[in-house]
Structures are given as C-alpha cells and as structure tokens.
Design a protein around this motif. Structure first.
Motif, PDB file in Angstrom:
ATOM      1  N   ALA A   4     -12.729  10.644   1.790  1.00 56.65           N
ATOM      2  CA  ALA A   4     -12.735  10.225   0.393  1.00 56.65           C
ATOM      3  C   ALA A   4     -11.317  10.018  -0.071  1.00 56.65           C
ATOM      4  O   ALA A   4     -10.373  10.409   0.584  1.00 56.65           O
ATOM      5  N   ILE A   5     -11.174   9.384  -1.211  1.00 61.62           N
ATOM      6  CA  ILE A   5      -9.865   9.144  -1.792  1.00 61.62           C
ATOM      7  C   ILE A   5      -9.877   9.731  -3.186  1.00 61.62           C
ATOM      8  O   ILE A   5     -10.581   9.248  -4.066  1.00 61.62           O
ATOM      9  N   LEU A   6      -9.145  10.794  -3.374  1.00 67.59           N
ATOM     10  CA  LEU A   6      -9.220  11.551  -4.618  1.00 67.59           C
ATOM     11  C   LEU A   6      -7.837  11.958  -5.087  1.00 67.59           C
ATOM     12  O   LEU A   6      -6.896  11.997  -4.316  1.00 67.59           O
ATOM     13  N   HIS A   7      -7.754  12.314  -6.363  1.00 67.48           N
ATOM     14  CA  HIS A   7      -6.582  13.031  -6.858  1.00 67.48           C
ATOM     15  C   HIS A   7      -7.062  14.392  -7.310  1.00 67.48           C
ATOM     16  O   HIS A   7      -7.871  14.509  -8.218  1.00 67.48           O
ATOM     17  N   THR A  20      -6.400   8.427  -8.354  1.00 68.77           N
ATOM     18  CA  THR A  20      -6.747   8.399  -6.937  1.00 68.77           C
ATOM     19  C   THR A  20      -5.624   8.989  -6.113  1.00 68.77           C
ATOM     20  O   THR A  20      -4.452   8.823  -6.417  1.00 68.77           O
ATOM     21  N   TYR A  21      -6.043   9.683  -5.060  1.00 72.40           N
ATOM     22  CA  TYR A  21      -5.097  10.296  -4.134  1.00 72.40           C
ATOM     23  C   TYR A  21      -5.659  10.123  -2.735  1.00 72.40           C
ATOM     24  O   TYR A  21      -6.861  10.174  -2.537  1.00 72.40           O
ATOM     25  N   ARG A  22      -4.835   9.949  -1.740  1.00 66.12           N
ATOM     26  CA  ARG A  22      -5.294   9.759  -0.376  1.00 66.12           C
ATOM     27  C   ARG A  22      -4.848  10.939   0.471  1.00 66.12           C
ATOM     28  O   ARG A  22      -3.736  10.943   0.968  1.00 66.12           O
ATOM     29  N   MET A 234     -23.140   8.292  -8.230  1.00 64.54           N
ATOM     30  CA  MET A 234     -22.111   7.629  -9.028  1.00 64.54           C
ATOM     31  C   MET A 234     -20.718   8.015  -8.541  1.00 64.54           C
ATOM     32  O   MET A 234     -19.856   7.150  -8.329  1.00 64.54           O
ATOM     33  N   MET A 235     -20.500   9.320  -8.341  1.00 65.89           N
ATOM     34  CA  MET A 235     -19.190   9.767  -7.883  1.00 65.89           C
ATOM     35  C   MET A 235     -18.907   9.275  -6.462  1.00 65.89           C
ATOM     36  O   MET A 235     -17.795   8.842  -6.150  1.00 65.89           O
ATOM     37  N   TYR A 236     -19.928   9.337  -5.612  1.00 63.08           N
ATOM     38  CA  TYR A 236     -19.760   8.886  -4.233  1.00 63.08           C
ATOM     39  C   TYR A 236     -19.405   7.402  -4.175  1.00 63.08           C
ATOM     40  O   TYR A 236     -18.551   6.978  -3.395  1.00 63.08           O
ATOM     41  N   ASN A 237     -20.041   6.611  -5.042  1.00 63.38           N
ATOM     42  CA  ASN A 237     -19.734   5.177  -5.076  1.00 63.38           C
ATOM     43  C   ASN A 237     -18.314   4.911  -5.537  1.00 63.38           C
ATOM     44  O   ASN A 237     -17.647   3.993  -5.062  1.00 63.38           O
ATOM     45  N   VAL A 238     -17.839   5.723  -6.475  1.00 67.39           N
ATOM     46  CA  VAL A 238     -16.474   5.539  -6.975  1.00 67.39           C
ATOM     47  C   VAL A 238     -15.443   5.974  -5.950  1.00 67.39           C
ATOM     48  O   VAL A 238     -14.436   5.291  -5.706  1.00 67.39           O
ATOM     49  N   LEU A 239     -15.683   7.127  -5.315  1.00 67.58           N
ATOM     50  CA  LEU A 239     -14.677   7.726  -4.444  1.00 67.58           C
ATOM     51  C   LEU A 239     -14.716   7.224  -3.010  1.00 67.58           C
ATOM     52  O   LEU A 239     -13.681   7.127  -2.359  1.00 67.58           O
ATOM     53  N   VAL A 240     -15.903   6.923  -2.496  1.00 69.26           N
ATOM     54  CA  VAL A 240     -16.053   6.637  -1.070  1.00 69.26           C
ATOM     55  C   VAL A 240     -16.722   5.304  -0.801  1.00 69.26           C
ATOM     56  O   VAL A 240     -16.209   4.481  -0.052  1.00 69.26           O
ATOM     57  N   SER A 241     -17.896   5.090  -1.387  1.00 62.50           N
ATOM     58  CA  SER A 241     -18.737   3.973  -1.008  1.00 62.50           C
ATOM     59  C   SER A 241     -18.356   2.686  -1.721  1.00 62.50           C
ATOM     60  O   SER A 241     -19.124   2.118  -2.491  1.00 62.50           O
TER      61      SER A 241
END
Length: 373
Positions: A4-7, A20-22, A234-241
C-alpha cells in the motif's frame, strides 16, 4: 513488497488529512563458509547447461485446501518437458503482497525445465490463499495461517504435490522464503533445498514505524478498517486498488529499473486487486500480521537453525530498498546459509530479471544435486 501507499506518522496515524507515503520494505555439498558471489548481467549459460528443445507443457488446476470450516480453491500451475527421465520437483512460491501472483515465477520456471543436465526438473507454482488467482475468503490471516497452508501443501495426501517424490526443492520470494525456512526449522516440512529470493520478514508499516504498543494499536485500527464491508473497499481503492498506486509501487521499490514497468504489468496487477476479497490478505500483510518473525535476530536465527540440515541459497538484490537490503545483507555471513549471491533487481528480481535469476538458481541446483554425484 509494499502492499500500500500511505502516510502514517507516529503522532497522527489515521488522521483524516493523511498524505501519501511509500514505505520501503521489506549445495548439498555443504560448505564450511557461505559463498558470496555477485552475479553478472552477462551470464554464460554454457557453463552450466544448454537449452533443451524438447516440447514443454503448462497445466493449470485448482486444489481445494480445507482450513478449519472453510474450503479454499488454490490455483497452481505445473511446468514440465517431455522426457524419459523421472523428474525432480521444484515448488515455486510467490512473494506475498497485494499483487502477489504465480506470474512472477513463470518465466523462471520455463527457463529451468528446458535446461540439459543430469536432472530433469519439473516445477509447480502455487498461489497463496487470499492472493493471486486463488480464492480470497474473509479469514483472520496471520503468519501461522500461511505456515499451515505451506505445511498442508507439502504434506497432505490430497495436495497437488502428493503424487511427487519426497525430493522437493522450494524457491520462495520475500516473506514466502522466510515462512518456508520457519516451517523447515520446526521440522514441519522437509525440502531437500531452499532458495530464498530477496527474503523479507517485516511488513511495510512495521519496518518503517516499528512495533511499540502505540503503533500496534494503530495497525489494528487500520486493519479493521480495511476489512470492514463498505469503508474497507473505499480505503482499499484509494490506497492500493488503483493503477497509479500500483505503478508507483513498482517504480519506487518493486522493480529496480522503472523502464521495465510496462502498462501490461500494471493492468494485470490492477485486475488482481479487483478480485472479490482482495483486501483481506493485504490488510494483514501491510500491518505486520504475516511477519514470520519480529526481529532481525530471529530472522537470522531461522536460517541458522537449518545449518547442516538443508542447503540454502540466499539471493540478495543490488537495488532493494535500504531497510530490506540491510536484512538481506544480515544473512551474508549467517550460519545455515550455504551460498549467498547478489543479482540485479529490487523486491521482485524473479519477475524483472528472470533470465539472470534462473541462471543463478540453476547453478545452485547444479552444484547441489549434480556435482555432488
């Protein structure tokens, strides 16, 4: 491989205004000391084998793995060539991530089975439960569940490996390699050799932010959110999918050379994230539930537990993210590591540089099962 790509900061994790953070991630002639070799990109195949022009085949199928009260269809492929010589078998297990798939090993499998030598190699590539083309039920995935799967796969009388002889070699990438070593150390599986390709042990968030009680509670909150019926998707679509996130992963730390990241790769991996139940295993992996160990000392100790028992190749990569690279390098002088090599690539060298990886893996097989005889 990061899933995933998160902050996420230690002070404001799960803040509504996150950015976003990688995160970066993470031989049967026994040798008295590990060999250390840096692989070249200009390898001479003639030194170990030549290509066989015998017809080859690929068969696909599903195995019904029963875990507690759930039956899960597990996708697998078998690659072999026509030969009168009884085959020796290799199990190839994909790296665990949100885009984990048998595809990453397919070119390596096809390369190795066409080699000419004393051994006729046959390969089976298996997708993890909850990943790739396997079913993705809503289980409480953790490292023990995945280890249980490996043990059943390699030992159950009804598994796709049940008709094979007991001389099974295992190739695993990332967490898959470490889970295999963990099961072998416990004596739950008994492969005749193991190749750990870019091995990792810490999920994306724990390797960046640690595992103190405060962070663990936040990981739990994120995990619960990702598993929730509506907000989870919803979160999965934003962060990963989404294709941008997947492309960013591949270019930043999955592949070493961003030019090797093609639209076809991104499209096929994006399709995997849209499969029903796709978010459950990534939710566990991202937050550390699939981590086979909790520290570098334990990681090194797993390999040490195989000393004089099983030949082990560790394949490090020149372009791995800094933190993951440090864990791989910790195995360079480790007990239980029969041979240590470095190849180009980052966290998925078997997919990015299959020819080079296949050459090194075949060399290990040649030294382990042919030269000793």
């Amino acid at each position: 491989m990061a899933s995933a790509i998160l902050h996420l900061s230690s002070s404001s994790i799960f803040s509504p205004s996150f950015r976003t953070y990688r995160p970066s991630l993470s031989q049967n002639a026994y040798l008295s000391k590990p060999l250390r070799i840096k692989a070249s990109t200009s390898l001479d195949y003639g030194k170990t084998s030549v290509a066989d022009q015998s017809p080859t085949s690929m068969k696909t199928n599903n195995w019904q793995w029963k875990f507690k009260d759930t039956t899960i269809n597990i996708y697998y492929e078998e690659h072999e060539k026509e030969s009168s010589v009884p085959p020796k078998n290799i199990l190839m297990i994909p790296t665990i991530s949100d885009v984990s798939t048998v595809d990453e090993w397919r070119s390596v499998a096809k390369d190795i089975i066409q080699r000419v030598g004393k051994v006729n190699w046959r390969t089976t590539i298996v997708d993890w439960p909850g990943l790739g083309y396997s079913d993705r039920p809503k289980l409480d995935y953790n490292a023990d569940v995945m280890e249980n799967f490996l043990v059943d796969l390699m030992n159950s009388p009804n598994s796709p490996l049940s008709s094979l002889d007991n001389d099974l070699v295992v190739f695993g990438g990332g967490h898959a390699a470490t889970l295999t070593v963990r099961a072998a150390k416990k004596g739950l599986v008994k492969p005749t050799a193991i190749a750990a390709v870019a091995p990792t042990w810490a999920g994306p968030l724990p390797i960046v932010f640690g595992r103190d009680s405060n962070m663990e509670s936040r990981y739990g909150l994120l995990r619960g959110t990702l598993r929730a019926p509506a907000v989870g998707w919803m979160m999965y679509n934003v962060l990963v999918s989404n294709e941008n996130a997947i492309q960013s992963q591949y270019k930043s730390h999955v592949y070493e050379n961003s030019e090797n990241v093609t639209p076809d790769i991104i499209e096929s991996r994006y399709a995997l994230t849209k499969r029903q139940g796709a978010r459950y295993v990534p939710a566990a992996f991202l937050t550390g539930l699939l981590d086979p160990v909790q520290s570098r000392e334990e990681f090194v100790g797993l390999f040490a537990g195989l000393e004089r028992r099983i030949p082990v190749l560790v394949m490090s990569t020149s372009g791995a993210p800094k933190r993951s690279k440090a864990e791989m390098e910790a195995l360079k002088e480790a007990k239980g590591v029969s041979k240590f090599v470095e190849v180009p690539g980052a966290l998925l060298p078997q997919e990015e540089y299959p020819i080079i990886v296949a050459e090194e893996l075949y060399r290990f097989l040649h030294e382990t099962f042919e030269l000793k005889n």
